[in-house]
Design a protein around this motif. Sequence first.
Motif, short mmCIF file in Angstrom:
data_model
loop_
_atom_site.label_atom_id
_atom_site.label_comp_id
_atom_site.label_asym_id
_atom_site.label_seq_id
_atom_site.Cartn_x
_atom_site.Cartn_y
_atom_site.Cartn_z
N ALA A 93 -5.40 14.23 -8.84
CA ALA A 93 -5.42 12.84 -9.15
C ALA A 93 -3.96 12.37 -9.20
O ALA A 93 -3.50 11.27 -8.67
CB ALA A 93 -6.57 12.14 -9.99
N ARG A 103 -2.35 14.21 -1.79
CA ARG A 103 -3.60 13.27 -1.60
C ARG A 103 -4.57 13.76 -0.39
O ARG A 103 -5.78 13.99 -0.67
CB ARG A 103 -3.38 11.80 -1.38
CG ARG A 103 -4.53 10.91 -1.52
CD ARG A 103 -4.42 9.37 -1.36
NE ARG A 103 -3.30 9.01 -0.48
CZ ARG A 103 -2.07 8.62 -0.71
NH1 ARG A 103 -1.63 8.59 -2.36
NH2 ARG A 103 -1.23 8.33 -0.26
N SER A 108 -8.46 13.56 -4.89
CA SER A 108 -8.20 13.03 -6.06
C SER A 108 -9.68 12.72 -6.93
O SER A 108 -9.40 13.02 -8.25
CB SER A 108 -7.54 11.77 -6.08
OG SER A 108 -8.38 10.67 -5.26
#
Length: 141
Positions: A93, A103, A108
Amino acid sequence: MKEKPAVRASIPRSAVVRAAAVAAALVTVAAGLGVRSAASGDGAKYAGDALYTVLIHALVVLLVPRVRPLTAAGAALAFSWAVELAQLTGVPAELAERSAVARLVLGSTFNAPDLLWYGVGAGLAWAVHSLLRPGRSLARS
């Protein structure tokens, strides 16, 4: 009259397998983008999870062209699960906040059902890989 046996192509088998793996990876990415643009909600998310593992399987085959289907599927599943479980630490995250690539690759937030859908993707990748191996069938892979 006897027919001459077909002359085998001079292209090494590993090159053919790698080319197929690249094609599979591109098709998988296109499918993932298509699912995300055409659908939303849980269906798109879980299809993306399965396709993530299919992509990892294709990358394993690209790196190790002689890998057996079950080994490639197991490696892809283990990698996918490791990434998902790493999300429990919060590190993905934090990296996702800094990088769009992180990402996309690491996600995340941990979501337990993702673990199942990674298994579905590994199973599909194993089945297709098994069927595409010359002289092989699902029963012998």
